[in-house]
Structures are given as C-alpha cells and as structure tokens.
Design a protein around this motif. Structure first.
Motif, PDB file in Angstrom:
ATOM      1  N   THR A   2      -1.064  12.895   4.382  1.00 47.92           N
ATOM      2  CA  THR A   2      -2.152  11.952   4.174  1.00 47.92           C
ATOM      3  C   THR A   2      -2.487  11.866   2.690  1.00 47.92           C
ATOM      4  O   THR A   2      -2.687  12.890   2.039  1.00 47.92           O
ATOM      5  CB  THR A   2      -3.417  12.395   4.947  1.00 47.92           C
ATOM      6  N   VAL A   4      -5.155  10.775  -0.162  1.00 43.21           N
ATOM      7  CA  VAL A   4      -6.603  10.653  -0.254  1.00 43.21           C
ATOM      8  C   VAL A   4      -6.960  10.024  -1.593  1.00 43.21           C
ATOM      9  O   VAL A   4      -6.389  10.374  -2.622  1.00 43.21           O
ATOM     10  CB  VAL A   4      -7.286  12.038  -0.129  1.00 43.21           C
ATOM     11  N   LYS A   5      -7.897   9.102  -1.551  1.00 39.52           N
ATOM     12  CA  LYS A   5      -8.392   8.481  -2.777  1.00 39.52           C
ATOM     13  C   LYS A   5      -9.824   8.967  -2.999  1.00 39.52           C
ATOM     14  O   LYS A   5     -10.579   9.150  -2.050  1.00 39.52           O
ATOM     15  CB  LYS A   5      -8.371   6.965  -2.657  1.00 39.52           C
ATOM     16  N   VAL A  32     -15.791   0.976   2.267  1.00 42.14           N
ATOM     17  CA  VAL A  32     -14.766   2.012   2.450  1.00 42.14           C
ATOM     18  C   VAL A  32     -14.845   2.543   3.874  1.00 42.14           C
ATOM     19  O   VAL A  32     -15.927   2.880   4.357  1.00 42.14           O
ATOM     20  CB  VAL A  32     -14.976   3.166   1.436  1.00 42.14           C
ATOM     21  N   GLN A  33     -13.689   2.630   4.519  1.00 35.17           N
ATOM     22  CA  GLN A  33     -13.616   3.153   5.883  1.00 35.17           C
ATOM     23  C   GLN A  33     -13.284   4.639   5.863  1.00 35.17           C
ATOM     24  O   GLN A  33     -12.624   5.128   4.949  1.00 35.17           O
ATOM     25  CB  GLN A  33     -12.531   2.409   6.670  1.00 35.17           C
ATOM     26  N   PHE A  63     -11.657   9.487   0.737  1.00 36.79           N
ATOM     27  CA  PHE A  63     -11.254   8.816   1.960  1.00 36.79           C
ATOM     28  C   PHE A  63      -9.738   8.681   1.985  1.00 36.79           C
ATOM     29  O   PHE A  63      -9.086   8.634   0.944  1.00 36.79           O
ATOM     30  CB  PHE A  63     -11.936   7.450   2.078  1.00 36.79           C
ATOM     31  N   PRO A  64      -9.135   8.617   3.191  1.00 41.96           N
ATOM     32  CA  PRO A  64      -7.667   8.495   3.298  1.00 41.96           C
ATOM     33  C   PRO A  64      -7.218   7.072   2.978  1.00 41.96           C
ATOM     34  O   PRO A  64      -7.964   6.114   3.195  1.00 41.96           O
ATOM     35  CB  PRO A  64      -7.396   8.853   4.759  1.00 41.96           C
ATOM     36  N   VAL A  65      -5.993   6.968   2.455  1.00 41.70           N
ATOM     37  CA  VAL A  65      -5.400   5.653   2.198  1.00 41.70           C
ATOM     38  C   VAL A  65      -4.002   5.609   2.805  1.00 41.70           C
ATOM     39  O   VAL A  65      -3.322   6.640   2.918  1.00 41.70           O
ATOM     40  CB  VAL A  65      -5.326   5.333   0.680  1.00 41.70           C
ATOM     41  N   GLU A  66      -3.592   4.425   3.185  1.00 41.95           N
ATOM     42  CA  GLU A  66      -2.233   4.217   3.696  1.00 41.95           C
ATOM     43  C   GLU A  66      -1.296   4.073   2.505  1.00 41.95           C
ATOM     44  O   GLU A  66      -1.648   3.479   1.500  1.00 41.95           O
ATOM     45  CB  GLU A  66      -2.186   2.929   4.532  1.00 41.95           C
ATOM     46  N   HIS A  67      -0.124   4.617   2.616  1.00 47.55           N
ATOM     47  CA  HIS A  67       0.853   4.455   1.531  1.00 47.55           C
ATOM     48  C   HIS A  67       2.170   3.957   2.033  1.00 47.55           C
ATOM     49  O   HIS A  67       2.444   3.784   3.138  1.00 47.55           O
ATOM     50  CB  HIS A  67       1.021   5.738   0.726  1.00 47.55           C
TER      51      HIS A  67
END
Length: 67
Positions: A2, A4-5, A32-33, A63-67
């Motif tokens: 995961t 994270v930003k 932000v979700q 928060f998590p981000v998709e990559h």
C-alpha cells in the motif's frame, strides 16, 4: 503493498488546539477518502491584546493511494 500519501493541513479554532486538529481532519475529509492517521506537527496561536484569539494546528494527514 500500500502506498500512503501525507499532506499538511492547517486547522483553526477559537476554542482549543484539540478542536483545531479536529478541524484539520474535517477539512481534509471533504476531499480525501480513507484518512488513516493524523500527526499534529505544530501547535501555534494568534494573539491580540494579550489573549489567544485563534488556535492553530498544523497537521499531517495520511491516506492510501492507488498506484
């Protein structure tokens, strides 16, 4: 894995530093979700006439981000 930003958000309150930190999270959660954590980096205040008139909390929001 995961990714994270982390972003910095300034929250303000006329009541307390704790409320200023809550405000930072509320503000961030509008765009932000899935906020997973907050780290209050700095507590400051605006003073006028020898009295605190505004509490400020500079906070790091994770928060998590998709990559």
């Amino acid at each position: 894995m995961t990714a994270v930003k982390v972003i910095k958000v300034l929250g303000t309150s006329e009541e307390s530093w704790e409320e200023a930190a809550r405000e930072a999270v509320r503000e961030a959660s509008e765009t932000v979700q899935e906020i997973h954590g907050v780290n209050v980096e700095n507590w400051t205040a605006k003073v006028e006439g020898g009295e605190i008139i505004e509490y400020r909390a500079t906070s790091e929001i994770a928060f998590p981000v998709e990559h």
